[in-house]
Design an enzyme around this catalytic site. Sequence first.
Site, PDB file in Angstrom:
ATOM      1  N   TYR A   1      43.256 -23.007  55.651  1.00  0.00           N
ATOM      2  CA  TYR A   1      44.319 -22.362  56.425  1.00  0.00           C
ATOM      3  C   TYR A   1      43.744 -21.401  57.463  1.00  0.00           C
ATOM      4  O   TYR A   1      44.082 -21.470  58.650  1.00  0.00           O
ATOM      5  CB  TYR A   1      45.282 -21.595  55.505  1.00  0.00           C
ATOM      6  CG  TYR A   1      46.146 -20.646  56.289  1.00  0.00           C
ATOM      7  CD1 TYR A   1      47.303 -21.091  56.917  1.00  0.00           C
ATOM      8  CD2 TYR A   1      45.775 -19.316  56.478  1.00  0.00           C
ATOM      9  CE1 TYR A   1      48.071 -20.246  57.689  1.00  0.00           C
ATOM     10  CE2 TYR A   1      46.530 -18.461  57.242  1.00  0.00           C
ATOM     11  CZ  TYR A   1      47.677 -18.926  57.842  1.00  0.00           C
ATOM     12  OH  TYR A   1      48.429 -18.090  58.618  1.00  0.00           O
TER      13      TYR A   1
ATOM     14  N   CYS B   1      66.848 -30.830  61.293  1.00  0.00           N
ATOM     15  CA  CYS B   1      66.699 -30.398  59.898  1.00  0.00           C
ATOM     16  C   CYS B   1      67.542 -31.279  58.971  1.00  0.00           C
ATOM     17  O   CYS B   1      68.774 -31.203  58.962  1.00  0.00           O
ATOM     18  CB  CYS B   1      67.105 -28.932  59.748  1.00  0.00           C
ATOM     19  SG  CYS B   1      66.877 -28.292  58.076  1.00  0.00           S
TER      20      CYS B   1
ATOM     21  N   ASP C   1      50.879 -22.713  55.453  1.00  0.00           N
ATOM     22  CA  ASP C   1      51.043 -21.607  54.520  1.00  0.00           C
ATOM     23  C   ASP C   1      52.424 -21.734  53.898  1.00  0.00           C
ATOM     24  O   ASP C   1      53.109 -22.749  54.063  1.00  0.00           O
ATOM     25  CB  ASP C   1      50.855 -20.260  55.233  1.00  0.00           C
ATOM     26  CG  ASP C   1      52.019 -19.926  56.155  1.00  0.00           C
ATOM     27  OD1 ASP C   1      52.791 -20.837  56.515  1.00  0.00           O
ATOM     28  OD2 ASP C   1      52.164 -18.748  56.526  1.00  0.00           O
TER      29      ASP C   1
ATOM     30  N   CYS D   1      68.640 -21.335  64.396  1.00  0.00           N
ATOM     31  CA  CYS D   1      67.360 -22.035  64.262  1.00  0.00           C
ATOM     32  C   CYS D   1      67.167 -23.015  65.418  1.00  0.00           C
ATOM     33  O   CYS D   1      68.058 -23.817  65.706  1.00  0.00           O
ATOM     34  CB  CYS D   1      67.311 -22.781  62.933  1.00  0.00           C
ATOM     35  SG  CYS D   1      65.810 -23.758  62.710  1.00  0.00           S
TER      36      CYS D   1
ATOM     37  N   CYS E   1      70.511 -20.662  59.916  1.00  0.00           N
ATOM     38  CA  CYS E   1      70.540 -22.022  60.464  1.00  0.00           C
ATOM     39  C   CYS E   1      71.255 -22.080  61.815  1.00  0.00           C
ATOM     40  O   CYS E   1      70.950 -22.932  62.655  1.00  0.00           O
ATOM     41  CB  CYS E   1      71.203 -22.971  59.478  1.00  0.00           C
ATOM     42  SG  CYS E   1      70.319 -23.093  57.894  1.00  0.00           S
TER      43      CYS E   1
ATOM     44  N   GLU F   1      44.768 -12.452  59.483  1.00  0.00           N
ATOM     45  CA  GLU F   1      45.203 -13.493  58.559  1.00  0.00           C
ATOM     46  C   GLU F   1      44.784 -13.188  57.127  1.00  0.00           C
ATOM     47  O   GLU F   1      45.535 -13.443  56.177  1.00  0.00           O
ATOM     48  CB  GLU F   1      44.653 -14.858  58.987  1.00  0.00           C
ATOM     49  CG  GLU F   1      45.282 -15.422  60.245  1.00  0.00           C
ATOM     50  CD  GLU F   1      46.774 -15.682  60.089  1.00  0.00           C
ATOM     51  OE1 GLU F   1      47.256 -15.777  58.938  1.00  0.00           O
ATOM     52  OE2 GLU F   1      47.467 -15.794  61.106  1.00  0.00           O
TER      53      GLU F   1
ATOM     54  N   CYS G   1      63.986 -19.029  59.110  1.00  0.00           N
ATOM     55  CA  CYS G   1      64.003 -19.987  57.994  1.00  0.00           C
ATOM     56  C   CYS G   1      63.448 -19.315  56.735  1.00  0.00           C
ATOM     57  O   CYS G   1      62.490 -19.779  56.123  1.00  0.00           O
ATOM     58  CB  CYS G   1      63.175 -21.224  58.353  1.00  0.00           C
ATOM     59  SG  CYS G   1      63.443 -22.640  57.258  1.00  0.00           S
TER      60      CYS G   1
END
Length: 503
Positions: A196, A284, A214, A278, A275, A114, A268
């Site tokens: 985070y 959405c 994030d 997705c 889309c 990370e 995304c």
Amino acid sequence: MTHYLAGKLHSPLIISNFAGRHHRSPPPPPPPTAASTMKRCRKEESTRIKSTVEPVDIEDISFRGKEIQKIRESLLEWYDENRRDLPWRRISNGGNDVGVEEREKRAYAVWVSEVMLQQTRVQTVVDYFNRWMGKWPTIHHLAQASIEEVNEMWAGLGYYRRARFLLEGAQMVVEGGGEFPKTATDLEMVRGIGKYTAGAIASIAFDEAVPVVDGNVIRVITRLKAISANPKNAATVKNIWKLARQLVDPLRPGDFNQAIMELGATACSVTSPSCSTCPVSHQCQALSLSRKQESVQVTDYPMKVAKAKPRHDFSAVSVVEIVDEGSQSKSRYLLVKRPDEGLLAGLWEFPSVLLVGEADLASRRKAIDSFLKQSFGIDTKKSCKVVSREEVGECVHVFTHIRLKMYIELLILQLTEGGMNCLHKKQESSTMKWKFVDDKALSTLGLTSGVRKVMLFLAFSICPFKVRFYNFCAFITLLLKIVKCRFVPWLRNSSRVGPIQSL
């Protein structure tokens, strides 16, 4: 029948009598045409849709029960089928029936990955992560490393403060008893671990139901809820954390957090969201609005925030090569260690001087000569012989907030015996640290990408018959390292998984 005029109620009879006493009644309006009817309908439709996109206070936005369940199920199912095979996931996805040692190994792997993924693409991180884990497979191994070793391993990733925080955090954990913190709250007490990273480690390694936020998560949530607020605003970020906390799956928190980040990094994306594939497109709101109104696009979310213009800095860089009298086969190069705080803290570089602005050759050389004399006792007119001094050229290196233009020269010096003695005395009394390295060590040393750029620029700018800066093997080694670490990732078009990138 009644009429509302100016907020007051009147009878039609009074209006009619009033009109008749003063002027003729207006002619009746013409019957509506097809064109006028369509225009009126479009206007009404536009007004109706416009009312649906008016901003809502973000504090009033939330996910509801059935919506939450559907998003969790769809996203986890998609992640199980589409997750990318990454080395840190192989370590962290070994099942829950493992001992303390294995869980701490997972936590350490998640932590390293990370931190590396911050502001860096996945493809670049994979090789660094594998080399890092090969050298320091546990937090105890890392705690024994030196900052020079860590910087060398990190060279080319940028944001070197992250590497220093990793080392200091590992030393803090080991010195505190060696047990890895297991909750997000305790993890935030470790040097260099923020909200985070703490959430990522706690959820992925220890199954704590805490969220992560994030750049990818911000993008997904702002599109799910069509949030038009500034994503850099502290209040907006606070509320997105609240929304992320509502969504995180209590049974599979680590997988869910990775899934929502993976969605933002792939389907995304910032400019080209997929889309149609997705898993949460039905939930959405940004997609729904884009289908109702042509002026609205999914990529309008989150709001685009103007980036601050980078500061323009200028520096004179002198690659100082020291040669022995009668022989140039034993060349050494002067490297200076930067201060322990600030930009590129604690890293090695060639002697350089910041300039007020654009400067001519004479001004740059005067500044370099003054710096060499004050810092190292090297007087180009008295304590050494200038074998050659060549202006190599200019190159630009871009940091996040600084655009640095570097004027590069190659200064080859032959120190007298008195000059060498003065240099050693100066080193004993100075707080500045420096060292000499040969060309072989220089080509393998962990240097910043800016310093490597200077080296590469120098190698290509000087006529090959005059190059003594590298022997052939050292030059090829350096060239391959630079190309692998810095240039190849620029050609790849894929997003990262970890923390804040361009929104």
